[in-house]
Motif scaffolding. Structure first.
Motif, PDB file in Angstrom:
ATOM      1  N   THR A 153       1.023  -1.224   0.053  1.00 58.95           N
ATOM      2  CA  THR A 153      -0.198  -0.036   0.049  1.00 58.95           C
ATOM      3  C   THR A 153       1.088   1.205  -0.230  1.00 58.95           C
ATOM      4  O   THR A 153       1.749   1.359   0.815  1.00 58.95           O
ATOM      5  N   PRO A 154       0.781   2.313  -0.902  1.00 62.56           N
ATOM      6  CA  PRO A 154       1.297   3.305  -0.802  1.00 62.56           C
ATOM      7  C   PRO A 154       1.191   4.334   0.466  1.00 62.56           C
ATOM      8  O   PRO A 154      -0.019   4.030   0.797  1.00 62.56           O
ATOM      9  N   HIS A 160      -1.895   8.322  -1.165  1.00 62.86           N
ATOM     10  CA  HIS A 160      -2.816   7.843  -2.635  1.00 62.86           C
ATOM     11  C   HIS A 160      -3.639   8.984  -2.824  1.00 62.86           C
ATOM     12  O   HIS A 160      -4.657   9.293  -2.090  1.00 62.86           O
ATOM     13  N   GLU A 200      -6.470  10.254  -5.440  1.00 60.27           N
ATOM     14  CA  GLU A 200      -7.435   9.597  -6.847  1.00 60.27           C
ATOM     15  C   GLU A 200      -8.530  10.413  -7.308  1.00 60.27           C
ATOM     16  O   GLU A 200      -9.351  10.890  -6.161  1.00 60.27           O
ATOM     17  N   ASP A 243      -4.454  11.819 -10.142  1.00 59.82           N
ATOM     18  CA  ASP A 243      -3.967  10.647  -9.702  1.00 59.82           C
ATOM     19  C   ASP A 243      -2.554  10.315  -9.280  1.00 59.82           C
ATOM     20  O   ASP A 243      -1.780  10.714 -10.425  1.00 59.82           O
ATOM     21  N   THR A 285       0.401   8.571  -6.546  1.00 57.51           N
ATOM     22  CA  THR A 285       0.698   7.753  -5.429  1.00 57.51           C
ATOM     23  C   THR A 285       2.245   8.112  -4.767  1.00 57.51           C
ATOM     24  O   THR A 285       3.164   8.188  -5.761  1.00 57.51           O
ATOM     25  N   GLU A 309       5.261   6.788  -2.282  1.00 55.40           N
ATOM     26  CA  GLU A 309       5.756   5.780  -1.345  1.00 55.40           C
ATOM     27  C   GLU A 309       6.251   6.389   0.090  1.00 55.40           C
ATOM     28  O   GLU A 309       6.625   7.686   0.246  1.00 55.40           O
TER      29      GLU A 309
END
Length: 357
Positions: free
Chosen positions: A4-5, A8, A10, A26, A28, A30
């Motif tokens: 899972t980042p 996130h 979206e 959008d 992501t 880390e």
């Protein structure tokens, strides 16, 4: 290990009346990454940062941080520290009280707060300055205090909104490297907004290039510089030659009387199609030992911009028939090759490095 980042985003959209500032973003990020939002003024980068912080509410879209939906949470319930361009220190509080502000609000014990403040002031290189007031510090020192305050509560996310743009050039370069070093040491996930391409290239793990409310490209500094995804990215990041050309098909292009064979990524342009060829000033060979790489050209230097350890020469290349070419030379090459206005020089273009749009 979790895939899972850490952050996130979206479908983030933001409208101010009839003006749409952000279009379906959008993204992501880390855990532990240093990401720069880069773009010209008005591209939406600060609006996007403020939406992550909860200081602006998105018109549509959702945000997850560390697996938690924070889309509609108020700023106080989100896990971040923020540093603004204007420092935003409290002038009537001492440096120590400024740094301690978030900890006091969390009602931590006084001894624990004092210890944490001392630790942070050492971390940002200003030990013993706790009794001073912001007005007694330089701009660079004030920004260090703002950084210490943002880190006081050990946030999972650090947000930097053009934190260096108000500083002198030398201080800015020094402080950006310190921020990068500190970020690596702490491992804190960091987003920095900047319009300074050099700043982004020097500190970011990845750069998010934005223009008119959309993301043009996300990539490492080397990727966005060497392999720009659009004309905007090619022209916004670094110097570049933009040459009008026509496609000959099979990845070959004609500029004036010059034919260039592009690399595999230049395929797909049908013969006869007008295109623009993008070539960096350093993408050439100019030491006389061409060894079959590129095509030999002659040209006359029409102007020279001296940059200290390097120079940029604008050249009139015979085969380009009036389209000027900007060429980069190191200081040693400048002396060895006699780069000066009026000089005729031989060079070869690295056609494998061209980008075509």
């Amino acid at each position: 290990m979790s895939t899972t980042p850490y952050l996130h985003l979206e479908g983030i959209r933001k409208s101010f009346g009839s003006f749409q500032a952000l279009h379906d973003i959008d993204l992501t990020i880390e855990k532990g990454e240093f990401v720069c939002f880069l773009g010209p003024s008005g591209c939406g980068k600060t609006t996007l940062l403020r939406i992550v912080a909860g200081l602006e509410t998105q018109t549509a879209g959702r945000i997850e941080q560390n697996g938690r939906d924070i889309s509609v949470l108020p700023p106080g319930n989100r896990d971040y520290g923020i540093v603004f361009q204007s420092y935003a220190l409290f002038p009537n509080l001492t440096v120590a009280d400024n740094v301690a502000y978030g900890l006091v609000n969390r009602r931590q014990p006084k001894a624990q707060i004092a210890q944490r403040v001392d630790e942070l002031l050492k971390l940002v290189g200003l030990p013993g300055s706790g009794t001073k007031y912001p007005a007694q510090l330089s701009g660079g020192q004030q920004q260090r205090i703002a950084l210490a305050r943002a880190l006081a509560t050990s946030p999972g996310l650090l947000l930097l909104d053009e934190p260096l743009s108000a500083l002198d050039a030398i201080v800015r370069v020094h402080l950006r490297q310190e921020i990068r070093s500190l970020q690596r040491k702490l491992g804190v996930t960091t987003i920095m907004v900047t319009h300074d391409q050099e700043e982004a290239l020097s500190v970011a793990d990845r750069i998010v290039v934005m223009n008119q409310g959309v993301i043009e490209q996300v990539g490492t500094p080397q990727e966005v510089y060497e392999r720009p995804a659009s004309p905007f990215v090619a022209e916004f990041i670094g110097k570049v030659n933009v040459l009008a050309a026509s496609s000959l098909g099979d990845g070959r292009f004609r500029i004036g009387r010059l034919d260039l064979q592009g690399a595999s990524h230049c395929q797909g342009h049908p013969a006869g199609q007008p295109v623009r060829v993008y070539l960096r000033p350093e993408d050439r060979i100019a030491d006389g030992s061409f060894d079959g790489v590129g095509q030999r050209l002659w040209g006359e230097v029409s102007s020279v911009e001296f940059l200290g350890g390097a120079c940029l020469a604008q050249m009139a290349i015979d085969e380009l028939e009036g389209q000027p070419l900007l060429v980069s030379f190191s200081l040693n090459q400048m002396h060895d090759l006699g780069v000066r206005v009026g000089a005729r020089l031989e060079l070869a273009l690295r056609s494998d490095r061209i980008r075509v749009f």
